[in-house]
Write a protein that holds these residues in place. Sequence first.
Motif, PDB file in Angstrom:
ATOM      1  N   ALA A   1       2.395   1.612  -3.470  1.00 32.67           N
ATOM      2  CA  ALA A   1       1.367   2.042  -4.432  1.00 32.67           C
ATOM      3  C   ALA A   1       0.804   3.425  -4.101  1.00 32.67           C
ATOM      4  O   ALA A   1       0.082   4.018  -4.897  1.00 32.67           O
TER       5      ALA A   1
ATOM      6  N   SER B   1       0.830  -1.213   0.000  1.00 33.45           N
ATOM      7  CA  SER B   1       0.000   0.000   0.000  1.00 33.45           C
ATOM      8  C   SER B   1       0.863   1.261   0.000  1.00 33.45           C
ATOM      9  O   SER B   1       0.528   2.262  -0.640  1.00 33.45           O
TER      10      SER B   1
ATOM     11  N   ASP C   1      -1.426   4.049  -1.849  1.00 26.99           N
ATOM     12  CA  ASP C   1      -2.871   3.831  -1.698  1.00 26.99           C
ATOM     13  C   ASP C   1      -3.375   4.513  -0.419  1.00 26.99           C
ATOM     14  O   ASP C   1      -3.360   3.936   0.671  1.00 26.99           O
ATOM     15  N   LYS C   2      -3.823   5.749  -0.572  1.00 25.88           N
ATOM     16  CA  LYS C   2      -4.202   6.557   0.596  1.00 25.88           C
ATOM     17  C   LYS C   2      -5.303   5.923   1.437  1.00 25.88           C
ATOM     18  O   LYS C   2      -5.278   5.997   2.665  1.00 25.88           O
TER      19      LYS C   2
ATOM     20  N   ALA D   1      -6.010   2.779   1.841  1.00 29.16           N
ATOM     21  CA  ALA D   1      -5.461   1.664   2.619  1.00 29.16           C
ATOM     22  C   ALA D   1      -4.600   2.187   3.766  1.00 29.16           C
ATOM     23  O   ALA D   1      -4.671   1.691   4.899  1.00 29.16           O
TER      24      ALA D   1
END
Lengths: 352, 352
Positions: free
Chosen positions: B124, B121, B126-127, B129
């Motif tokens: 990536a 996360s 992934d805010k 997450a």
Amino acid sequence: MQKRLPQLAKLDLIPRRLPVRLSWILLVVLCAALAAQAQTDPLPSWNNGAAKTAILNFVRVTTDQNSPNYVPPDQRFATFDQDGTTWVEHPMYTEIVFSFERVRELAAQHPEWKTTEPFNSVIAGDKAAIEKFTTKDFVDIIVATHTGMTVEAFGKIARDWLATAKDPRWHRPYTDLIYQPMLEVMQYLRANGYRTYIVTGGGQGFVRPYAQEIYGIPPEQIIGSAIALKYTYDAAGKGVLMKPPKMLLNDNFSGKPEDIYLFIGRHPEAAFGNSTGDQQMLEYAQAGTGATLEMIVLHDDAQREYAYGPANGLPATEVGTFTQALYDEAKSKGWFVISMKNDWKRIFSWEK
Amino acid sequence: MQKRLPQLAKLDLIPRRLPVRLSWILLVVLCAALAAQAQTDPLPSWNNGAAKTAILNFVRVTTDQNSPNYVPPDQRFATFDQDGTTWVEHPMYTEIVFSFERVRELAAQHPEWKTTEPFNSVIAGDKAAIEKFTTKDFVDIIVATHTGMTVEAFGKIARDWLATAKDPRWHRPYTDLIYQPMLEVMQYLRANGYRTYIVTGGGQGFVRPYAQEIYGIPPEQIIGSAIALKYTYDAAGKGVLMKPPKMLLNDNFSGKPEDIYLFIGRHPEAAFGNSTGDQQMLEYAQAGTGATLEMIVLHDDAQREYAYGPANGLPATEVGTFTQALYDEAKSKGWFVISMKNDWKRIFSWEK
């Protein structure tokens, strides 16, 4: 006086030129003061020799601003092991004597101890069994006698015990058994801007209650083995710190440099020990930059204190062990071995 | 002047009686000096109000020898949380920003991270997450990015990152985001004999490299969450301290008073925080004897800094949470809530 006069003169409190007679008087006073200073030996309980010279040299080269080994005051740290380095550890650590007495005191509240090792051997005073105690046995005893109360309550128990307990050989309080020459080293280092720390395998909570009074070392400069702490609330809702039955730090061997870094964040400039339990601390001091000082106390004075350990050709003891290997490491690395017999003019402050 | 004259007179450097004209000059000089002192505000970035008055009063009553609440200099300790108390913590702790960037940097060496949470996360970005990360996720990231090297190597990584990284809002080094009013409190306390400590849930090893420069606080006065240390030897046989993948201290919540006692051995006289993670530290300060000072920073200035947290009627954030319950406790116990909006004239030193 030349350097001070302009300042005083600025205040217009004194004539800008001193009468000739007064100048002479001041000069004589100044010379007398300098002579007195030169005559004041900061280490009067030390015999002249390599160890004493090493301490004096170390302080000189690390505090003289013109020295290539100058250390700024905020980086001057010196660490001292306690048992066998700054006070007597033989034939048993003072804290173990305390813990054994606590076991006997608490025995009535712990009937199960009568049938549980290591407690039953302590209660029975079974010397042969005690001599075979493992590290785990000692930890069990420390945990049983040092926990289950607030930090303040434990401090009071330690202080109260030390106020009345006497060692069996000299019949004096244990706090009288600190080595006067090491106290002088501490005082001399502090007078030269060093902060002195105790770094002991003994308990931080046991040492803090007396260290200020006997060594002049405050609580925040005591690093030691440590019981975990547990913040909770008393009946009145006030926050208190309890000592749960769990070790947090084992401040022996590699634990010493690890805990020094945890507390201080750098190499000490000087380190003093007396056993393999201090070896890593001395190595770590030497791994720092510039001039460092590493010293180990050799217990070779059976008459005034004790002689023990392999470096004296004597058997290892359960307490601090000065092995031949450590002796060889010291010699090869330029560490100074302090012979209690030869280097110390006086061991205790109360000695005649 | 009366008190000083006899001493000078003893030296026979000045006439025992001053000429009348000179006495008048000295009196004028003395009055001017006192007036200048009164005009120098030690807390120029604070607006007048209860918080500022509380700090000035606290210092006065604990340093005036005639005060019933006088505290000897060797017992003057003040502890400061860091994130949200002495520098910006929103929207993410600086050390977490650093750790996330380290994860991305180290990703090439850890192909397994691409399929392992929480690393994938972070890689990536992934805010959604990341917002759901648990404490364990953060610990995993801290351990992965802060360990497996010497303490010096980690210090260099932290210093190098801080030298170039910039925050996304003000486009300044993170070390520029310290609160000028809190820096003034630290300096004012130190000028009055207090030792100032950082007591942070952040990493001791992350804070030490910059704390001297930005706060004037040396390594030995940084208490924080801490990775365990492991003493070992490098290829040349030199003793080094490694950071193994293991936490030793969690300096949040009850960890704060516990670690304060471990390092200092007593209650602090003054404590500064901004969240429930500091609550126990403030309670512990207040549980000490005499006059104590407890202060909490309320982030209520959306324009100059940020406004967040339940005490502002805003949602809790994953970082320091100033709950309504903490606000109520502060009010009931006489702790001072510092309103950034109302109490601070200036937040950053570089503000116009």
